[in-house]
Write a protein that holds these residues in place. Structure first.
Motif, PDB file in Angstrom:
ATOM      1  N   PRO A 144       9.249   4.258 121.940  1.00 60.00           N
ATOM      2  CA  PRO A 144       9.705   5.630 122.235  1.00 60.00           C
ATOM      3  C   PRO A 144      10.872   6.066 121.357  1.00 60.00           C
ATOM      4  O   PRO A 144      11.228   7.237 121.355  1.00 60.00           O
ATOM      5  CB  PRO A 144      10.151   5.532 123.692  1.00 60.00           C
ATOM      6  CG  PRO A 144      10.552   4.107 123.879  1.00 60.00           C
ATOM      7  CD  PRO A 144       9.651   3.300 122.985  1.00 60.00           C
ATOM      8  N   TYR A 145      11.462   5.137 120.625  1.00 55.28           N
ATOM      9  CA  TYR A 145      12.620   5.476 119.799  1.00 55.28           C
ATOM     10  C   TYR A 145      12.222   5.598 118.331  1.00 55.28           C
ATOM     11  O   TYR A 145      11.285   4.956 117.877  1.00 55.28           O
ATOM     12  CB  TYR A 145      13.718   4.425 120.000  1.00 55.28           C
ATOM     13  CG  TYR A 145      14.109   4.325 121.457  1.00 55.28           C
ATOM     14  CD1 TYR A 145      14.811   5.358 122.071  1.00 55.28           C
ATOM     15  CD2 TYR A 145      13.701   3.234 122.239  1.00 55.28           C
ATOM     16  CE1 TYR A 145      15.109   5.307 123.432  1.00 55.28           C
ATOM     17  CE2 TYR A 145      14.011   3.172 123.598  1.00 55.28           C
ATOM     18  CZ  TYR A 145      14.712   4.212 124.188  1.00 55.28           C
ATOM     19  OH  TYR A 145      14.999   4.170 125.520  1.00 55.28           O
ATOM     20  N   PRO A 146      12.943   6.424 117.594  1.00 55.17           N
ATOM     21  CA  PRO A 146      12.575   6.646 116.189  1.00 55.17           C
ATOM     22  C   PRO A 146      12.836   5.421 115.325  1.00 55.17           C
ATOM     23  O   PRO A 146      13.542   4.503 115.752  1.00 55.17           O
ATOM     24  CB  PRO A 146      13.474   7.814 115.770  1.00 55.17           C
ATOM     25  CG  PRO A 146      14.625   7.809 116.719  1.00 55.17           C
ATOM     26  CD  PRO A 146      14.106   7.243 118.007  1.00 55.17           C
ATOM     27  N   SER A 177       7.970  -3.053 117.692  1.00 54.06           N
ATOM     28  CA  SER A 177       9.415  -3.228 117.814  1.00 54.06           C
ATOM     29  C   SER A 177      10.189  -2.525 116.708  1.00 54.06           C
ATOM     30  O   SER A 177      11.389  -2.305 116.831  1.00 54.06           O
ATOM     31  CB  SER A 177       9.760  -4.717 117.817  1.00 54.06           C
ATOM     32  OG  SER A 177       9.263  -5.329 116.639  1.00 54.06           O
ATOM     33  N   ARG A 178       9.534  -2.163 115.615  1.00 54.14           N
ATOM     34  CA  ARG A 178      10.238  -1.479 114.529  1.00 54.14           C
ATOM     35  C   ARG A 178       9.889   0.019 114.440  1.00 54.14           C
ATOM     36  O   ARG A 178      10.171   0.672 113.440  1.00 54.14           O
ATOM     37  CB  ARG A 178      10.008  -2.209 113.198  1.00 54.14           C
ATOM     38  CG  ARG A 178      10.648  -3.598 113.194  1.00 54.14           C
ATOM     39  CD  ARG A 178      10.531  -4.345 111.887  1.00 54.14           C
ATOM     40  NE  ARG A 178      10.976  -5.727 112.044  1.00 54.14           N
ATOM     41  CZ  ARG A 178      12.254  -6.124 111.972  1.00 54.14           C
ATOM     42  NH1 ARG A 178      13.188  -5.261 111.729  1.00 54.14           N
ATOM     43  NH2 ARG A 178      12.562  -7.409 112.153  1.00 54.14           N
ATOM     44  N   SER A 179       9.236   0.505 115.490  1.00 50.93           N
ATOM     45  CA  SER A 179       8.998   1.964 115.639  1.00 50.93           C
ATOM     46  C   SER A 179       8.269   2.592 114.461  1.00 50.93           C
ATOM     47  O   SER A 179       8.574   3.708 114.046  1.00 50.93           O
ATOM     48  CB  SER A 179      10.341   2.709 115.813  1.00 50.93           C
ATOM     49  OG  SER A 179      11.106   2.161 116.835  1.00 50.93           O
ATOM     50  N   MET A 180       7.311   1.875 113.884  1.00 48.96           N
ATOM     51  CA  MET A 180       6.656   2.411 112.695  1.00 48.96           C
ATOM     52  C   MET A 180       5.129   2.356 112.745  1.00 48.96           C
ATOM     53  O   MET A 180       4.484   2.098 111.721  1.00 48.96           O
ATOM     54  CB  MET A 180       7.145   1.647 111.465  1.00 48.96           C
ATOM     55  CG  MET A 180       8.573   1.994 111.082  1.00 48.96           C
ATOM     56  SD  MET A 180       8.934   1.311 109.452  1.00 48.96           S
ATOM     57  CE  MET A 180      10.569   1.997 109.182  1.00 48.96           C
ATOM     58  N   ALA A 181       4.559   2.646 113.904  1.00 48.57           N
ATOM     59  CA  ALA A 181       3.091   2.650 114.004  1.00 48.57           C
ATOM     60  C   ALA A 181       2.477   3.619 112.993  1.00 48.57           C
ATOM     61  O   ALA A 181       1.386   3.393 112.471  1.00 48.57           O
ATOM     62  CB  ALA A 181       2.674   3.033 115.417  1.00 48.57           C
ATOM     63  N   GLY A 182       3.217   4.689 112.690  1.00 43.01           N
ATOM     64  CA  GLY A 182       2.703   5.704 111.774  1.00 43.01           C
ATOM     65  C   GLY A 182       2.827   5.356 110.314  1.00 43.01           C
ATOM     66  O   GLY A 182       2.384   6.114 109.446  1.00 43.01           O
ATOM     67  N   VAL A 183       3.443   4.206 110.029  1.00 40.05           N
ATOM     68  CA  VAL A 183       3.623   3.818 108.618  1.00 40.05           C
ATOM     69  C   VAL A 183       2.575   2.808 108.171  1.00 40.05           C
ATOM     70  O   VAL A 183       2.201   2.756 107.016  1.00 40.05           O
ATOM     71  CB  VAL A 183       5.045   3.242 108.388  1.00 40.05           C
ATOM     72  CG1 VAL A 183       5.262   2.921 106.918  1.00 40.05           C
ATOM     73  CG2 VAL A 183       6.102   4.218 108.864  1.00 40.05           C
ATOM     74  N   PHE A 239      17.540  -2.324 115.087  1.00 37.12           N
ATOM     75  CA  PHE A 239      16.356  -3.027 115.598  1.00 37.12           C
ATOM     76  C   PHE A 239      16.660  -3.717 116.933  1.00 37.12           C
ATOM     77  O   PHE A 239      15.939  -3.560 117.921  1.00 37.12           O
ATOM     78  CB  PHE A 239      15.937  -4.044 114.523  1.00 37.12           C
ATOM     79  CG  PHE A 239      14.916  -5.059 114.926  1.00 37.12           C
ATOM     80  CD1 PHE A 239      13.634  -4.674 115.251  1.00 37.12           C
ATOM     81  CD2 PHE A 239      15.226  -6.418 114.945  1.00 37.12           C
ATOM     82  CE1 PHE A 239      12.664  -5.628 115.591  1.00 37.12           C
ATOM     83  CE2 PHE A 239      14.268  -7.369 115.278  1.00 37.12           C
ATOM     84  CZ  PHE A 239      12.986  -6.969 115.607  1.00 37.12           C
ATOM     85  N   LYS A 240      17.781  -4.438 116.963  1.00 33.93           N
ATOM     86  CA  LYS A 240      18.098  -5.167 118.187  1.00 33.93           C
ATOM     87  C   LYS A 240      18.478  -4.224 119.319  1.00 33.93           C
ATOM     88  O   LYS A 240      18.132  -4.467 120.476  1.00 33.93           O
ATOM     89  CB  LYS A 240      19.231  -6.160 117.916  1.00 33.93           C
ATOM     90  CG  LYS A 240      18.757  -7.297 117.005  1.00 33.93           C
ATOM     91  CD  LYS A 240      19.592  -8.551 117.141  1.00 33.93           C
ATOM     92  CE  LYS A 240      18.831  -9.721 116.516  1.00 33.93           C
ATOM     93  NZ  LYS A 240      19.709 -10.840 116.177  1.00 33.93           N
ATOM     94  N   SER A 241      19.177  -3.145 118.980  1.00 26.32           N
ATOM     95  CA  SER A 241      19.599  -2.223 120.044  1.00 26.32           C
ATOM     96  C   SER A 241      18.382  -1.532 120.670  1.00 26.32           C
ATOM     97  O   SER A 241      18.322  -1.353 121.890  1.00 26.32           O
ATOM     98  CB  SER A 241      20.607  -1.211 119.513  1.00 26.32           C
ATOM     99  OG  SER A 241      19.950  -0.244 118.713  1.00 26.32           O
ATOM    100  N   VAL A 242      17.401  -1.176 119.835  1.00 28.74           N
ATOM    101  CA  VAL A 242      16.185  -0.545 120.367  1.00 28.74           C
ATOM    102  C   VAL A 242      15.442  -1.514 121.290  1.00 28.74           C
ATOM    103  O   VAL A 242      15.033  -1.160 122.398  1.00 28.74           O
ATOM    104  CB  VAL A 242      15.258  -0.085 119.209  1.00 28.74           C
ATOM    105  CG1 VAL A 242      13.839   0.141 119.703  1.00 28.74           C
ATOM    106  CG2 VAL A 242      15.801   1.190 118.577  1.00 28.74           C
ATOM    107  N   ASN A 243      15.304  -2.749 120.848  1.00 27.41           N
ATOM    108  CA  ASN A 243      14.570  -3.707 121.671  1.00 27.41           C
ATOM    109  C   ASN A 243      15.282  -3.992 122.987  1.00 27.41           C
ATOM    110  O   ASN A 243      14.639  -4.129 124.030  1.00 27.41           O
ATOM    111  CB  ASN A 243      14.318  -5.003 120.903  1.00 27.41           C
ATOM    112  CG  ASN A 243      13.392  -4.756 119.722  1.00 27.41           C
ATOM    113  OD1 ASN A 243      12.718  -3.729 119.678  1.00 27.41           O
ATOM    114  ND2 ASN A 243      13.371  -5.671 118.781  1.00 27.41           N
ATOM    115  N   THR A 283      10.821   5.935 127.159  1.00 28.85           N
ATOM    116  CA  THR A 283      12.251   6.130 127.444  1.00 28.85           C
ATOM    117  C   THR A 283      12.457   6.075 128.953  1.00 28.85           C
ATOM    118  O   THR A 283      11.501   6.164 129.736  1.00 28.85           O
ATOM    119  CB  THR A 283      12.709   7.521 126.964  1.00 28.85           C
ATOM    120  OG1 THR A 283      11.951   8.508 127.666  1.00 28.85           O
ATOM    121  CG2 THR A 283      12.494   7.691 125.465  1.00 28.85           C
ATOM    122  N   ASP A 284      13.727   5.981 129.380  1.00 25.53           N
ATOM    123  CA  ASP A 284      14.015   5.983 130.816  1.00 25.53           C
ATOM    124  C   ASP A 284      13.485   7.255 131.478  1.00 25.53           C
ATOM    125  O   ASP A 284      12.929   7.206 132.569  1.00 25.53           O
ATOM    126  CB  ASP A 284      15.519   5.829 131.045  1.00 25.53           C
ATOM    127  CG  ASP A 284      15.941   4.362 130.939  1.00 25.53           C
ATOM    128  OD1 ASP A 284      15.290   3.512 131.586  1.00 25.53           O
ATOM    129  OD2 ASP A 284      16.884   4.067 130.188  1.00 25.53           O
TER     130      ASP A 284
END
Lengths: 352, 352
Positions: free
Chosen positions: B34-36, B210-216, B261-265, B335-336
């Motif tokens: 959910p995060y960029p 985990s790296r928010s890059m499904a679109g890449v 990366f760690k903060s998103v996870n 997201t929450d």
């Protein structure tokens, strides 16, 4: 050998042209376009919402498929897109060449064809070319499990007339015939006009050459909805999401900007014709190229020697150490300035 | 049927999760982050020289391979990259599973495995899971031509202990064992630490979750230089240039920004744990997820009914109409706020 090695598919991979990255080099070795992609690409990058990269792209690549279909006056069900035309061709080999009979392709041609055939265990036979490198139609009248050839052919640069292409397809209506048109936009006549007549015809093109986007990786195939459906089934069984969000958007932009596309191709064609004349004056000969490269040979000078001497001088062209073409150089058409540098070198080398 | 159709490979393709694109929808159906992506991606797009798109990318994807190798303390010869982990897995199936003996994978697992096996004509056997969806180690002791499983498993979300993974590999040192770690960064223990001990082990990961890059579209495999060499040989025989210039640069950025990366996870893990508690209070049960999704079931309510009711309310989760899991919902951790909307709906649905 460890036991697990016996389960491994062992292949001799395709070797792409060198990708040197030297300062001030003149790179005429992998048929890249010397001009940048459509100017709208900058705007797309500026406005691109990077947050969207967290989401999967459309697995159908709908926006790009639609744009290509529009441009070529086809239905979206007639268009397939992939990660460069190599990806499209690999999928096509996997999908369409499942016969036990050999597929046919020219004896001198794109050197990836036999690599794919080996990878997928597809038997193949090479069809002869005439001394001037033109196709020998009769050689495509033997029993086969499919046919593929580039038109214009690579690395010869020679373009067969549409009449010749149709004769081959007409004779081979029981197999899939793939016409690989990577270089068609530089002056050849596309087989697209035959799609209505032949449901077994697949035409493959790319954004890498005429659309200045080798670095983006977009290729596409056009054919009957039946062929495209089978191709998509295999694609979706291999990798659902291939073209990324960024590629889809700039691919659309490249198709939309027809004016820029045509102006770039005209420039390349005009430079090519000038280079041909100058090469002739230096004693080179070549098949009459309809591509963005010239496949040149010289009676008195050894091609490999010229290739190495050019490289020494930071000018990269492509040399193939193969039977029948080992005295040829494949020279990409760059900007006028780049070609002048090449011609100056050759003049000096040849002592004119 | 036309004669040419007999030469065509016919397959039943993998069906990816729906990719609806509705306003204000809450999309919890394809395990996207959910995060960029890393904030540096914007700067890369701003500074990207679009002119370079006319040139082929590095076929070896050197800059990204090196960065991944650095991060995971491996040699570059131990890293392979592809167009998403599906591309990497497809190449791995093609490369490593050439035995006539069946490959093994869990009976409930990533639904692409049997699609690839069918595509490449690889025989396969499904290994049972215990009632709690955990692996039954003894089932991996039968004769086989290779093994693949996700850890954590999908769609169950359950993560096996490294000890269990090692027992399976240790018993199967004569075949290639692939551990598909698409979700490992959400709290599982990676099998990477076993690479030194087992030359036949391949670990596959992805930038999509985990790296928010499904679109890449970036996935990667790590293993012994021997395995990576064979994988690259097949890759270079299929498509020389896969990752585009843009993907290579932002992939490097994603690896470099470890703090982000760690903060998103951590955020996703914390949301997941909260959601688990709330789901339990609503009477749902689930395997203890170590992923960015929860695979939940309710004794009193039908999963498909909930799935459809959620969809009606613009909340998309994933439902699989398959034996043993037809009463489960796979709910991505968003997201929450998104999860609160889902939980509010479920509270209302269940009448609490």
């Amino acid at each position: 050998m460890r036991i697990w090695e016996s389960n491994i598919r062992k292949v001799v991979p395709y070797v792409p042209g060198e990708q040197p990255d030297k300062e001030n080099m003149i790179k005429l070795n992998t048929n890249e376009n010397p001009y940048p992609p459509a100017p709208g690409v900058r705007k797309i990058m500026d406005e691109f919402k990077e947050d969207t990269l967290r989401l999967y792209p459309d697995p159908c690549a709908g926006m790009l498929v639609k744009e290509i279909a529009n441009y070529y006056k086809l239905k979206p069900e007639q268009v397939f897109v992939g990660v460069g035309s190599d990806d499209v061709l690999a999928m096509a080999f996997m999908t369409f060449f499942q016969s036990k009979k050999p597929i046919l392709f020219p004896e001198i041609t794109y050197s990836f064809y036999d690599v794919w055939a080996e990878l997928f265990n597809i038997p193949y036979v090479r069809c002869s070319l005439a001394d001037d490198f033109s196709f020998v139609i009769d050689d495509y009248k033997r029993e086969n499990g499919g046919i593929i050839f580039p038109n214009p052919n690579a690395p010869t640069g020679l373009c067969e007339r549409l009449e010749t292409i149709e004769k081959i397809i007409k004779y081979n209506q029981d197999v899939i015939v793939i016409v690989d048109e990577a270089y068609i936009d530089f002056g050849g006549e596309s087989a697209l006009s035959l799609l209505d007549k032949y449901e077994n015809l697949l035409v493959v093109q790319t954004f890498s050459k005429s659309r200045s986007m080798a670095g983006v990786r977009i290729g596409f195939a056009m054919g009957s909805p039946t062929l495209i459906k089978y191709l998509n089934d295999v694609k979706y069984s291999f990798n659902s999401y291939t073209l990324n969000r960024f590629s889809l958007e700039i691919g659309v932009e490249a198709i939309r900007d027809e004016v820029y596309f045509k102006s770039v191709n005209e420039k390349i064609i005009s430079t090519r014709e000038r280079v041909k004349n100058e090469l002739l004056q230096l004693g080179f000969t070549f098949p009459d190229s309809k591509t963005n490269f010239v496949f040149a040979t010289h009676e008195k000078y050894n091609a490999k020697d010229i290739f190495l001497a050019l490289k020494e001088n930071n000018i990269y062209v492509r040399y193939f150490d193969k039977p029948k073409i080992h005295n040829y150089l494949r020279i990409t058409i760059g900007t006028d300035e780049e070609m002048d540098a090449l011609l100056d070198f050759l003049k000096h080398y040849i002592g004119k």
